[in-house]
Every structure is written in C-alpha cells, then in structure tokens.
Write an enzyme that holds these catalytic residues in place. Structure first.
Site, PDB file in Angstrom:
ATOM      1  N   GLU A 137      -1.820  30.702  -3.445  1.00 31.70           N
ATOM      2  CA  GLU A 137      -2.677  30.890  -2.551  1.00 31.70           C
ATOM      3  C   GLU A 137      -3.957  30.090  -2.172  1.00 31.70           C
ATOM      4  OE1 GLU A 137      -2.757  33.510  -0.776  1.00 31.70           O
ATOM      5  OE2 GLU A 137      -1.106  34.700  -1.601  1.00 31.70           O
TER       6      GLU A 137
ATOM      7  N   TYR B 207     -10.505  36.741   0.509  1.00 30.08           N
ATOM      8  CA  TYR B 207      -9.257  36.898   0.728  1.00 30.08           C
ATOM      9  C   TYR B 207      -8.442  36.418  -0.469  1.00 30.08           C
ATOM     10  CZ  TYR B 207      -4.587  35.497   1.787  1.00 30.08           C
ATOM     11  OH  TYR B 207      -3.382  35.065   1.664  1.00 30.08           O
TER      12      TYR B 207
ATOM     13  N   ASP C 246      -4.782  37.618   6.013  1.00 32.20           N
ATOM     14  CA  ASP C 246      -4.719  36.128   6.470  1.00 32.20           C
ATOM     15  C   ASP C 246      -4.419  36.007   7.920  1.00 32.20           C
ATOM     16  OD1 ASP C 246      -2.362  36.815   6.908  1.00 32.20           O
ATOM     17  OD2 ASP C 246      -1.399  35.156   5.356  1.00 32.20           O
TER      18      ASP C 246
END
Length: 348
Positions: free
Chosen positions: A45, A128, A146
């Site tokens: 990520e 996020y 996203d």
C-alpha cells in the site's frame, strides 16, 4: 438490501476475475483459510501510493526478498533502504516506511496493530492506508477509497461534483456499500473493478457486474466521470547539477537533507532549484557545461537541470559531499532525476 446485492454481485465477479498480485492472498486461498501478511499488505500500500502496479511489482519483490519481515526492515540501514527505493519516487514514503517499521518493531513487538485506530497511530499511515490494511489484512469492514474507488462510485451514482470537492460524498457512497461479510475481498474487488473494467478511458461497461444498477451507464455519462477541477499550471524551476569525477574514477556525491524533496537520497551536488539559480560548485575545477538539460517533473513543478562536469586530481578537496569509489558507485541507487543527469553526462 440493494447495497447487499451489489456487494454480492461484485464479490462473485472478484472470485472469478481477481488479479494475481505478489502481495495478495486471492479469494480461493483466503476461503481455504490463508490470511494475508499485514507486513506485505502495508508495504504494497505504501509503494502503490501515486505509483502504478507494474512499477511497484519489482520493487515489492526485491524488498520482501531482502527484508522478509517488518523487523528485518526495521533493522536495515537507512542508506540501504533509500538506495533500494531509488527510482520509485515520492521519497518521503521511504523515510516514513522506516519510521513505521521501527515503530512496529520497537513499540508493538514486530506485530502490526489489528485495529483501524491502532494502524492510524503509526508513522506514515493515513486514513486510506489504515483502512486498506484493516480491511485487507484483518478483514475489518473499513471503507477503502483510492482513485479507482472514487471513479467507480462517481459512475455508479452518476455524481458530477468535481474532485477533489467530491471526495467526502464519494467516501460516504463507498461506506454504504462496504459489507460486513468478506470486507477484505470486497475492498480489493472494488479496486480491481476500477483498475480493469471501470477504467479512466473507455470503460468496459459490457463486462461490469454493476452495469444493471449503474446510473452513469444509464445516463450515458460514464466516460466523462469523475469530473475534476482544472489543474493549476505547474511552474518551472531551474538548477545546476555538478558531476565531478576524480582521476581514479570516483564520483563526488552528497546525501540530501532528510527533509524536503529527495530527502535522504544520494545525489549530485548542485545549486538551489528556483527561477534563477546561482553557481554553487562543490570543488575547484574547470567546468564543462553539457549541451541539453536533465528534465524531470515533480508533483508541484517541472525541473530543468543544467549539467556541468569536471575531472579533478586525487588530492583536490571538496567543500561538499564525499567521493564514492567507482566499485561502490551504482547509478541505480540514485533518484530518477539524478540518473537523468548522469545519463546526459555519460552520453556527452
């Protein structure tokens, strides 16, 4: 009820079409009881922030081969990690990567927190990323949004408010769809949908499991969504890069300050980057200005570097940086803009 049906339809599609990614535990393996490694989820990520999957794959594989656990990464030398990151861009991510790895190793016994709040408290992890790790690694019903998910939500609901103003409403839409069952698979499914079917250009609506309930498909507006506010024009900055080689082949390099652009990275000594940079040679020499420029675009500006080269004797002291022996010099350890300057010098 409609949201539940949508989630079921998407998960059915994901079970058949999930992308095979080196950091992912696929739906079949997950159903058989295999659980994702939070370290690999976190690392992927961070690497994927503002970077494409094809660009990330070789870096991810190299990192996990060299540092297979978060404790291994935490124990790594800063310079080694920064060199391994070179070329991936957005170098603050690499600095935060080390801070986070060391926090997990030192404060959490090498185990990632298994809650959204705990993850959010780690260095370099924002809402996020915390949501993505919570959902994918720990199967918590966290909302993951996203750019792919924003696009899917804008089209699904025919939402014409431009980004970034639309972010809160698109997040609410995504939250309403996030299921309690299989939230980790769902989070990856909706991102896969945006990456492979609901793509920015020429979306393949005929293959989409959500087409029957997609408001933008019904309205014929899918290709124009999401709307985006006009981008500000990027300014151009100028700079000078000094490539100094000693007669024995050693190169003069300096490590940039930890804070700021390319923080902590090795690079060529140079001037400030502004509209009218002044000369700032790191050593007394006869300088040759190369034809052409090394050009690079950062997030907020374009950079045009004049490249100057010089050859100096063994006993010439530098006022900045240190000479790196030829056997220890690797252009691949340099950030992209510095490699461009090197390539210009090598081709001269």
């Amino acid at each position: 009820m409609r949201e539940t049906a949508r989630a079921t339809d998407l998960l059915d599609w994901y079970d058949r079409h999930a992308r095979d990614l080196p950091w992912r535990v696929g739906p079949r393996a997950r159903a058989a009881g295999m659980r994702p490694d939070p370290y690999r989820v976190w690392l992927s990520e961070i690497m994927l922030q503002q970077t494409t999957v094809p660009a990330v794959k070789p870096y991810f594989e190299a990192f996990t081969a060299r540092w297979p656990t978060v404790s291994d990464l935490a124990a790594a030398a800063d310079a080694d990690v920064m060199a391994a990151w070179a070329g991936l861009g957005y170098y603050a991510r690499a600095r935060n990567l080390l801070k986070c790895a060391r926090a997990v190793a030192e404060e959490h016994g090498g185990v990632f927190p298994d809650s959204y709040e705990g993850l959010l408290g780690l260095p370099g992890i924002g809402p996020y990323t915390a949501g993505a790790i919570a959902a994918i690694a720990f199967d918590l019903p966290a909302t993951v949004v996203d750019g792919n998910v924003e696009r899917v939500m804008a089209r699904l609901h025919d939402e014409h408010t431009p980004l970034p103003q639309a972010k809160p409403v698109l997040t609410d839409m995504a939250a309403a769809l996030t299921p309690q069952q299989r939230p980790g698979d769902y989070a990856q499914a909706v991102m896969d949908l945006g990456a492979t079917i609901c793509s920015p250009r020429n979306p393949a609506c005929g293959l989409c499991p959500w087409r029957p309930s997609c408001a933008a498909w019904e309205a014929g507006t899918a290709a124009e969504l999401p709307k985006k506010a006009p981008k500000k024009r990027k300014p151009t900055r100028l700079g000078i890069a000094y490539l100094v080689r000693r007669v024995d082949g050693a190169w003069l390099l300096e490590r940039r300050p930890d804070k700021g652009l390319l923080g902590g990275m090795l690079g060529w000594p140079g001037s400030e980057w502004n509209e009218a940079p002044g000369e700032a040679p790191p050593i007394r020499a006869e300088w040759k200005t190369l034809p052409g420029e090394a050009r690079h675009t950062f997030t907020h500006f374009h950079l045009r570097l004049t490249v100057k080269t010089a050859l100096v004797p063994m006993d010439r002291p530098a006022t900045r940086g240190e000479f790196v022996e030829l056997a220890e010099f690797s252009p691949s350890d340099l950030p992209t803009v510095m490699r461009k300057a090197y390539d210009l010098a090598r081709g001269s």
